[in-house]
Write an enzyme that holds these catalytic residues in place. Structure first.
Site, PDB file in Angstrom:
ATOM      1  N   TYR A 191       0.975  -1.141   0.064  1.00 29.66           N
ATOM      2  CA  TYR A 191      -0.164   0.027  -0.004  1.00 29.66           C
ATOM      3  C   TYR A 191       0.928   1.283   0.158  1.00 29.66           C
ATOM      4  CZ  TYR A 191      -3.415   3.634   1.764  1.00 29.66           C
ATOM      5  OH  TYR A 191      -4.113   4.606   1.715  1.00 29.66           O
ATOM      6  N   ASP A 251       9.578   2.820  -0.479  1.00 28.37           N
ATOM      7  CA  ASP A 251       8.571   3.428   0.327  1.00 28.37           C
ATOM      8  C   ASP A 251       8.767   3.230   1.588  1.00 28.37           C
ATOM      9  OD1 ASP A 251       6.017   4.366   1.925  1.00 28.37           O
ATOM     10  OD2 ASP A 251       5.000   3.495   0.472  1.00 28.37           O
ATOM     11  N   LYS A 274       5.168   9.801   8.806  1.00 21.81           N
ATOM     12  CA  LYS A 274       5.139   9.463  10.293  1.00 21.81           C
ATOM     13  C   LYS A 274       6.065   9.784  11.154  1.00 21.81           C
ATOM     14  CE  LYS A 274       2.528   5.191   8.485  1.00 21.81           C
ATOM     15  NZ  LYS A 274       0.991   5.761   9.051  1.00 21.81           N
TER      16      LYS A 274
END
Length: 440
Positions: free
Chosen positions: A156, A251, A279
């Protein structure tokens, strides 16, 4: 009262206020939430509404306290309310929430990231991981002059149209093959192959030798639980992309500054062309970033022709939180402490699985872990989908009743923080053992 101290079966969680708030929220927002996994569809029942957090703990609106293994899906590596981070955000807020203009804090955080991750020579801040990945892919297309991208099933990379193809995570939890509303023409240049299958990558490149702009990969696939790269997989990606003149994008929105100061690329010794962050680099505030080799990043406007912008990009509050967080993480011994905690938990749960004979397996790397309810080897999305999600749901609610907050989906990773004490992790192991023995 910390509910893990209560004997099994003697106390049911009081969630009446959460239930009432969820009923109200469903009339105001789709599914009553602003991100699908929060609706608890992967485990059944109604979601828990949280009120506050402190250190390693979450507190819900009914007064229950939980030892937190979600950590806002990764960023709270120092725990909640870490003093230096809190002070930095409060000081920044007094000077102004947002300016839409350059600030010194942007350069300060940029330098901290660049100094920590050698593959990054220039960086651009955005507001989310989705913005980071879609912008990095736009850079790759602009730099190479090619249109096709390659992603992996179950990985994802945010909810941009071109990336919602076999995307794992929330899509998997909801049982959606892809997403309605995504036109076919937006994904026609997205090629999808199984994770950990380097031969499939070689076949794709032999079929489209001059058309692939980039391969984007989670170096640890953390949106289908936690799937580790098999030996040689990431090395093979680096070799294949380089030989065909394509870019390799890591990623590291989840793994960046979590599994090592320099992310997964530090642990495996591989240098990607571009890296996506999120994050942790915002210390818990909304943030994203993409960066890489200077010559590639120079195609980004206003220096180059590839346009990307954002009113809140480089927001002063997020920059302040990120600077304070990365300064703390760069102190000597922090990742050794984190690894010790993770090893303690991992060794304990692995022993429990052996002693109980449970049909489950524990996967860990750095301060990330996942418990799958299957004994079958897990190397890709198809393997993950064989896990027993009903047993996971039972395990989730049993852990919640004992005072442990886990991701409400088999397809999500758990996270550790520096705020968690060894004794708390040892108690966690005991709770897991009690539940698995009950399930046997």
């Amino acid at each position: 009262m910390f509910m893990s101290q209560l004997p099994t079966g003697e106390q049911k969680l009081n969630l009446s206020r959460s239930h009432a708030l969820y009923q109200e929220a469903q009339q105001l927002m789709p599914g009553g939430v602003n991100s699908p996994v929060r609706a608890f569809r992967g485990v059944g029942g109604d979601p828990v509404f949280l009120e506050r957090a402190e250190g390693p703990y979450l507190y819900d609106v009914d007064g229950n306290r939980y030892l937190d293994f979600v950590q806002s899906w990764g960023p709270m590596i120092l725990g909640f309310g870490f003093p230096d981070v809190l002070d930095a955000v409060m000081d920044a807020s007094k000077r102004g929430f947002t300016f839409g203009a350059p600030t010194q804090a942007e350069s300060e955080l940029a330098r901290l990231v660049i100094d920590s991750v050698p593959s990054v020579e220039m960086i651009r801040f955005v507001n989310s991981g989705t913005e980071a990945t879609m912008s990095a892919l736009r850079v790759a297309r602009a730099y190479t002059g090619r249109s096709k991208i390659v992603k992996f099933s179950g990985c994802y990379h945010g909810h941009a149209d071109m990336l919602l193809v076999q995307a794992g995570s929330g899509v998997a939890t909801l049982g959606l093959p892809d997403s309605p509303g995504v036109p076919r023409e937006t994904t026609v240049n997205t090629l999808t192959v199984p994770y950990n299958d380097i031969e499939a990558i070689k076949q794709v490149f032999s079929t489209y030798p001059d058309e692939i702009a980039a391969v984007i990969v989670e170096p640890i696939a953390a949106n289908m639980g936690l799937v580790l790269p098999v030996p040689g997989f990431l090395e093979g990606l680096r070799e294949v992309t380089a030989s065909y003149g394509s870019l390799l994008i890591f990623d590291e929105v989840m793994t960046g500054f979590r599994v090592a100061l320099g992310g997964m690329q530090e642990r495996v010794g591989i240098t990607p062309d571009l890296t996506c962050f999120g994050k942790i680099i915002g210390g818990g505030l909304p943030v994203g970033a993409y960066g890489g080799r200077r010559e590639i990043m120079q195609v980004v406007a206003p220096l180059g022709p590839m346009y990307q912008a954002g009113t809140l990009s480089g927001n002063p509050l997020a920059m302040a939180a990120g600077v304070a967080t990365l300064k703390e993480l760069r102190k000597p011994g922090q990742y050794e402490r984190l690894e010790h905690k993770s090893q303690l938990l991992g060794d304990g749960i692995t022993r429990v699985l052996h002693d109980t004979g449970a049909d489950a397996q524990f996967v860990r790397l750095g301060a990330m872990f996942c418990l799958y309810f299957t004994r079958e080897p897990i190397h890709n999305y198809a393997d993950v989908k064989q896990a027993d999600t009903a047993r996971f749901a039972s395990y989730f609610w049993s852990m919640l009743e004992r005072g442990y907050y886990l991701p409400p989906s088999q397809y999500e990773s758990c996270f550790l923080s520096l705020a968690q004490e060894d004794a708390q992790l040892e108690e966690t192991v005991k709770a897991v053992e009690s539940i698995l023995r009950q399930q046997a």
